[in-house]
Design a protein around this motif. Structure first.
Motif, short mmCIF file in Angstrom:
data_model
loop_
_atom_site.label_atom_id
_atom_site.label_comp_id
_atom_site.label_asym_id
_atom_site.label_seq_id
_atom_site.Cartn_x
_atom_site.Cartn_y
_atom_site.Cartn_z
N PHE A 67 0.88 -1.17 0.00
CA PHE A 67 0.00 0.00 0.00
C PHE A 67 0.92 1.22 0.00
O PHE A 67 1.34 1.68 1.06
N ARG A 68 1.26 1.70 -1.19
CA ARG A 68 2.29 2.75 -1.32
C ARG A 68 1.95 4.06 -0.60
O ARG A 68 2.78 4.54 0.17
N PRO A 69 0.79 4.66 -0.85
CA PRO A 69 0.56 5.96 -0.18
C PRO A 69 0.58 5.85 1.35
O PRO A 69 1.06 6.76 2.03
N ALA A 70 0.11 4.73 1.88
CA ALA A 70 0.09 4.56 3.34
C ALA A 70 1.42 4.02 3.87
O ALA A 70 1.63 3.97 5.08
N LYS A 71 2.30 3.60 2.96
CA LYS A 71 3.58 3.00 3.33
C LYS A 71 3.39 1.80 4.27
O LYS A 71 3.94 1.75 5.37
N VAL A 72 2.59 0.85 3.80
CA VAL A 72 2.36 -0.40 4.53
C VAL A 72 2.76 -1.55 3.62
O VAL A 72 2.30 -1.64 2.49
N ALA A 73 3.63 -2.42 4.14
CA ALA A 73 4.06 -3.61 3.41
C ALA A 73 3.59 -4.83 4.19
O ALA A 73 3.83 -4.93 5.39
N VAL A 74 2.91 -5.75 3.49
CA VAL A 74 2.34 -6.94 4.13
C VAL A 74 3.05 -8.18 3.60
O VAL A 74 3.22 -8.34 2.39
N PHE A 75 3.42 -9.05 4.53
CA PHE A 75 4.05 -10.32 4.19
C PHE A 75 3.24 -11.44 4.83
O PHE A 75 2.93 -11.37 6.02
N ILE A 76 2.87 -12.45 4.05
CA ILE A 76 2.22 -13.64 4.58
C ILE A 76 3.26 -14.75 4.47
O ILE A 76 3.55 -15.24 3.38
N ASP A 77 3.84 -15.10 5.60
CA ASP A 77 4.97 -16.02 5.63
C ASP A 77 4.52 -17.47 5.80
O ASP A 77 3.66 -17.78 6.64
N GLY A 78 5.12 -18.33 5.00
CA GLY A 78 4.88 -19.77 5.12
C GLY A 78 5.57 -20.31 6.36
O GLY A 78 6.70 -19.92 6.66
N CYS A 79 4.90 -21.20 7.06
CA CYS A 79 5.44 -21.73 8.32
C CYS A 79 6.78 -22.44 8.13
O CYS A 79 7.68 -22.29 8.94
N TYR A 80 6.92 -23.20 7.06
CA TYR A 80 8.18 -23.93 6.87
C TYR A 80 9.30 -22.98 6.45
O TYR A 80 10.35 -22.94 7.07
N TRP A 81 9.08 -22.21 5.41
CA TRP A 81 10.16 -21.41 4.82
C TRP A 81 10.62 -20.27 5.70
O TRP A 81 11.72 -19.74 5.53
N HIS A 82 9.78 -19.84 6.64
CA HIS A 82 10.14 -18.70 7.47
C HIS A 82 10.30 -19.08 8.95
O HIS A 82 10.39 -18.21 9.80
N GLY A 83 10.31 -20.38 9.23
CA GLY A 83 10.64 -20.85 10.58
C GLY A 83 9.61 -20.54 11.65
O GLY A 83 9.98 -20.09 12.74
N CYS A 84 8.35 -20.80 11.38
CA CYS A 84 7.29 -20.55 12.37
C CYS A 84 7.61 -21.27 13.68
O CYS A 84 7.90 -22.47 13.69
#
Length: 153
Positions: A67-84
């Protein structure tokens, strides 16, 4: 007809078998089910965003939603690849390589968070197992708070 030659991993390859190679190639890096569901819910609330975009042009990393004007970056991380911490299970085969890969992913995630925050961005990270409705609501509220106010003439 001649038989296809048996697949053999090149010297130093990350694929320990033909089956593992096929499995790893089938894993999506974007447009996963959790991402698509969250995007649909956020879109239904009237919000528009960029998909798989770089928040910062000189940072070679993409966020799942930007969301560029609001300067919000969202990441939906996978449990395996991001070490949940709840769901990550170390691999049984070639564990050294894959465990190190996940550690590097987590380090890169922290570095990305830091660089975006230093540039004035809000970073929202969600695990793929989190309820999509809750994630979408938090995204909508965060974007609404940070959305630039219209200038009065």
């Amino acid at each position: 007809m001649s038989e296809a030659p048996e697949w053999k991993a090149p010297e130093g390859s990350w694929a320990s078998s033909a089956a593992r190679r096929r499995n790893m190639q089938a894993i999506r890096s974007r447009d996963t089910k959790p991402e698509k569901l969250i995007r649909r819910l956020v879109h239904a609330q009237g919000l528009r965003y960029r998909v798989a975009a770089r928040p910062l042009p000189n940072l070679r990393r993409t966020a799942d939603m930007v969301f560029r004007p609001a300067k919000v970056a969202v990441f939906i991380d996978g449990c395996y690849w991001h070490g949940c911490p709840e769901h990550y299970v170390p691999p049984r085969t070639n564990s050294g390589y894959w465990s190190e890969k996940v550690v590097r992913n987590v380090q890169r995630d922290r570095d990305t968070d830091q660089q975006l925050q230093e540039a004035g961005w809000l970073v929202l990270r969600f695990w793929e197992h989190e309820p999509s409705e809750v994630c979408a609501q938090q995204i909508a509220e965060s974007v609404a708070k940070r959305r630039p106010k219209p200038q009065k003439p």
